[in-house]
Motif scaffolding. Structure first.
Motif, short mmCIF file in Angstrom:
data_model
loop_
_atom_site.label_atom_id
_atom_site.label_comp_id
_atom_site.label_asym_id
_atom_site.label_seq_id
_atom_site.Cartn_x
_atom_site.Cartn_y
_atom_site.Cartn_z
N UNK A 1 4.01 10.75 -10.41
CA UNK A 1 4.75 9.49 -10.55
C UNK A 1 3.85 8.29 -10.27
N UNK A 2 2.78 8.54 -9.54
CA UNK A 2 1.88 7.42 -9.19
C UNK A 2 1.17 6.86 -10.42
N UNK A 3 1.28 7.55 -11.55
CA UNK A 3 0.71 6.99 -12.78
C UNK A 3 1.49 5.77 -13.26
N UNK A 4 2.75 5.66 -12.82
CA UNK A 4 3.56 4.52 -13.25
C UNK A 4 3.04 3.23 -12.61
N UNK A 5 2.76 2.24 -13.44
CA UNK A 5 2.25 0.97 -12.91
C UNK A 5 3.23 0.28 -11.97
N UNK A 6 4.52 0.51 -12.18
CA UNK A 6 5.52 -0.16 -11.33
C UNK A 6 5.39 0.28 -9.88
N UNK A 7 4.88 1.51 -9.65
CA UNK A 7 4.66 1.96 -8.27
C UNK A 7 3.69 1.02 -7.57
N UNK A 8 2.64 0.65 -8.27
CA UNK A 8 1.59 -0.16 -7.63
C UNK A 8 2.00 -1.61 -7.51
N UNK A 9 2.88 -2.07 -8.39
CA UNK A 9 3.46 -3.40 -8.19
C UNK A 9 4.21 -3.41 -6.86
N UNK A 10 4.96 -2.33 -6.61
CA UNK A 10 5.74 -2.25 -5.37
C UNK A 10 4.82 -2.07 -4.16
N UNK A 11 3.76 -1.31 -4.34
CA UNK A 11 2.82 -1.07 -3.23
C UNK A 11 2.19 -2.41 -2.78
N UNK B 1 -4.67 2.88 1.61
CA UNK B 1 -5.24 2.07 2.69
C UNK B 1 -5.85 0.79 2.13
N UNK B 2 -6.47 0.90 0.98
CA UNK B 2 -7.07 -0.29 0.37
C UNK B 2 -6.01 -1.34 0.02
N UNK B 3 -4.78 -0.86 -0.21
CA UNK B 3 -3.69 -1.79 -0.51
C UNK B 3 -3.01 -2.29 0.76
N UNK B 4 -3.51 -1.88 1.93
CA UNK B 4 -2.96 -2.40 3.18
C UNK B 4 -1.89 -1.54 3.80
N UNK B 5 -1.78 -0.29 3.36
CA UNK B 5 -0.76 0.61 3.91
C UNK B 5 -1.34 1.47 5.03
N UNK C 1 6.02 3.58 13.87
CA UNK C 1 4.99 2.56 13.60
C UNK C 1 5.63 1.33 12.96
N UNK C 2 5.79 0.27 13.73
CA UNK C 2 6.38 -0.97 13.19
C UNK C 2 5.40 -2.10 13.44
N UNK C 3 4.26 -2.01 12.78
CA UNK C 3 3.18 -2.95 13.07
C UNK C 3 2.81 -3.81 11.86
N UNK C 4 3.81 -4.06 11.03
CA UNK C 4 3.57 -4.99 9.94
C UNK C 4 2.96 -4.37 8.69
N UNK C 5 2.89 -3.04 8.69
CA UNK C 5 2.35 -2.40 7.48
C UNK C 5 3.33 -1.35 6.95
N UNK C 6 3.52 -1.29 5.64
CA UNK C 6 4.29 -0.17 5.10
C UNK C 6 3.50 1.12 5.28
N UNK C 7 4.21 2.24 5.20
CA UNK C 7 3.59 3.51 5.57
C UNK C 7 3.73 4.54 4.47
#
Lengths: 274, 315
Positions: free
Chosen positions: A151-161, A201-205, A228-234
């Motif tokens: 599913x990670x091939x879908x571009x919409x995933x990375x828009x959300x990431x 990680x490169x996207x800040x997760x 983990x509630x430190x301002x980053x999605x996981x």
């Protein structure tokens, strides 16, 4: 309510795996291979004290939100939802039959499914929207989204990431069922998705990985991420095997669309019943 | 003259002072009033970036949690880049749970004249009209656009508001609430009735002025979907013929198809003639009227064509 931790998670996985095969025996249209890879993830979420939920009240406001974005590969959720009281277990006997609400690609008409998931790549963005809403309301509820690695091939995933990192959505956890396969081949032969952790990680997760068939390890990883509630999605990358538990499916690049003979299924169902 | 988006956003800003259940999402598309909204409501106004798929997905997530959500972008990208998200996320979910998402598309038809066919929006009525549960509004001036705000805050279900890119004069000083409810307003009576939306309503009025007095009546079809008005049925029943005029492809399910469906459902048998674009994009550059001329929809062309048509119908 939150699951009682005393449940034997390993035994529950065996039971859910067997019941998922039974569903597929009744409804061969369901995607068995990509559902079996997610069994431990789903058991950890629903029985491992991770998700706050109430089967008798699917839209209970205090629930954690769970989106099965890889809808086709979440048939293992049917027996779990039945067991958790979302609908009568007798419904499992008529999956894909006339009058049933349990279809091959689960829809939002099923109690316990937050959204309709037949089309891939929607869940992360919808989950991000829910996470924004919960924060705006001051809710402590969290959002979990299950995706497949294909599913990670879908571009919409990375828009959300990108969006989730920018909005610092630390109430959002993505679980990747990294079963290494899409429909026609292993992902590494289509477009290699590795190094998956480094990409997130490169996207800040905040990204960790786990053996996706070690249910206790999955449970502990999800517990860690929930705290983990430190301002980053996981994101939890669960390394799994497509068709886990069915020898003729494991390791087959075409397992997604491969039918399992009724004899093999019957034998496995007997084995998992013992 | 005022832009429709300014009319809409000014009223929405006013309503946002009193309520905390609104989120406004933009796909990096702005306006001076949006700048104000971002300052006054920083937590409720989010720029998702140039990412229309995520725009709709995030909007759905917020809406499923009970918020009233606005998704704002250039019309062709808002309706076509993320069509599948609109279909699955909004139309399909609206059948199961409340999904109060309003799509605010700016740049209807050939609003962005010289930006070319990527920025022309000629298919949106057809493709959004085909979706169950999707309500479509096409205001023709800023005053009407402003009046739609309260409807979008109160009425359940997804909606698309198709707005002109450039300022247009207000057609009436005051639009009646009944017109909004009925989904149309009669701007000029006449023996033959032209049904149009947005910019083309203004053009229809100019055409009517050039035909013999009383020949062409002009109906501003404020809500192309659904068309469900007994008052409109009554007006059409008395007309000699019906004409549609649109910046959209003919025979593709756009305004012509919507009106034809309305006539059939209402059991009306008035002759229907349709004016719009043939199956061809426009790479031509120039004013709106020049583009219309290139498409056979120039004002002189239409006056001549309708004059001939109406004479033929009377003969």
């Amino acid at each position: 309510m939150t699951a009682v931790p005393a449940i034997d998670l390993v035994a529950k996985c065996r039971e859910v795996r067997r019941r998922t095969m039974e569903v597929n025996r009744i409804a061969p249209e369901t995607r068995l291979s990509s559902s079996l890879s997610a069994v431990e993830i789903l058991v950890a979420l629903f029985y491992g004290g991770i998700l706050a939920h109430k089967g008798a009240e699917p839209l209970w406001p205090g629930r954690d939100r769970f989106i099965a974005s890889k809808g086709h590969g979440s048939i293992a959720l049917f027996p779990i939802l039945a067991d958790r009281g979302y609908f009568p277990p007798s419904e499992l006997d008529r999956v894909c039959q006339e009058g049933s609400f349990l279809g091959g690609i689960p829809d939002g008409i099923i109690p316990g499914y937050e959204t309709t998931n037949g089309s891939l790549g929607h869940g992360p963005g919808v989950g991000a929207g829910m996470a924004v809403a919960l924060k705006a309301r001051g809710s402590e509820s969290q959002v979990f989204v299950l995706v497949g690695d294909g599913e990670l091939y879908e571009g919409s995933v990375w828009e959300a990431v990108m969006f989730a990192a920018a909005r610092r959505l630390d109430n959002l956890t993505l679980v990747v069922d990294a079963n290494q396969g899409a429909m026609l081949d292993f992902c590494r032969n289509i477009i290699d998705l590795e190094p998956m952790l480094a990409r997130f990680e490169a996207f800040g997760w905040h990204a960790i990985e786990v053996d996706g068939h070690d249910v206790h390890a999955v449970q502990q990883a999800l517990q860690h991420l929930s705290s983990q509630r430190q301002g980053r999605p996981k994101v939890l990358v669960a390394r799994t095997i497509k068709g886990k538990g069915v020898p003729s499916l494991e390791g087959d690049p075409l397992s997604h669309i491969k039918a399992v003979s009724s004899d093999e299924l019957d034998a496995l169902i007997r084995e998992y019943s013992s | 003259m005022k832009a429709m988006r300014d009319g809409f956003l000014a009223t929405l800003l006013d309503r946002m002072q009193q309520r905390d259940d609104v989120f406004f999402l933009t796909a990096d598309f702005g306006s001076p009033l949006l700048d104000r909204m971002r300052q006054e409501h920083p937590g409720r106004c989010i720029n998702v970036g140039i990412a229309e798929q995520n725009l709709i997905n995030v909007a759905l997530g917020l809406a499923l949690e009970g918020f009233k959500v606005y998704a704002y972008a250039i019309a062709p990208f808002l309706t076509m880049r993320c069509y599948e998200q609109i279909r699955v996320g909004l139309a399909l979910h609206a059948q199961l749970r409340p999904v109060q998402v309003t799509l605010l598309g700016v740049g209807a038809g050939m609003s962005y004249e010289v930006s070319g066919p990527t920025h022309h929006c000629l298919e949106d009525l057809a493709i959004l009209g085909v979706l169950p549960h999707m309500e479509i509004h096409a205001p023709s001036d800023a005053a009407t656009a402003a009046l739609l705000v309260d409807h979008t805050l109160e009425a359940p279900g997804p909606k698309y508001i198709r707005m002109e890119g450039k300022p247009l004069p207000d057609l009436q000083a005051k639009v009646s609430p009944a017109a909004l409810e009925e989904g149309f307003r009669l701007l000029r009576p006449g023996r033959h009735l032209v049904l149009a939306t947005g910019y083309m309503v203004h053009k229809a009025l100019r055409i009517a002025d050039r035909l013999s007095p009383g020949t062409l009546g002009v109906i501003d079809l404020l809500r192309p979907k659904p068309i469900r008005s007994r008052a409109l049925q009554g007006l059409v029943a008395q007309a000699s013929s019906v004409v549609t005029l649109e910046e959209g492809f003919l025979g593709s399910g756009g305004l012509d198809g919507m009106v034809a469906h309305f006539l059939r459902e209402a059991g009306l048998h008035q002759p229907l003639n349709t004016f719009g674009l043939r199956d061809r994009y426009l790479f031509d550059l120039g004013s709106r009227e020049y583009l219309h001329q290139c498409a056979g929809l120039g004002e002189d062309d239409l006056v001549a064509a309708m004059d001939k048509l109406f004479r033929g119908l009377c003969a």
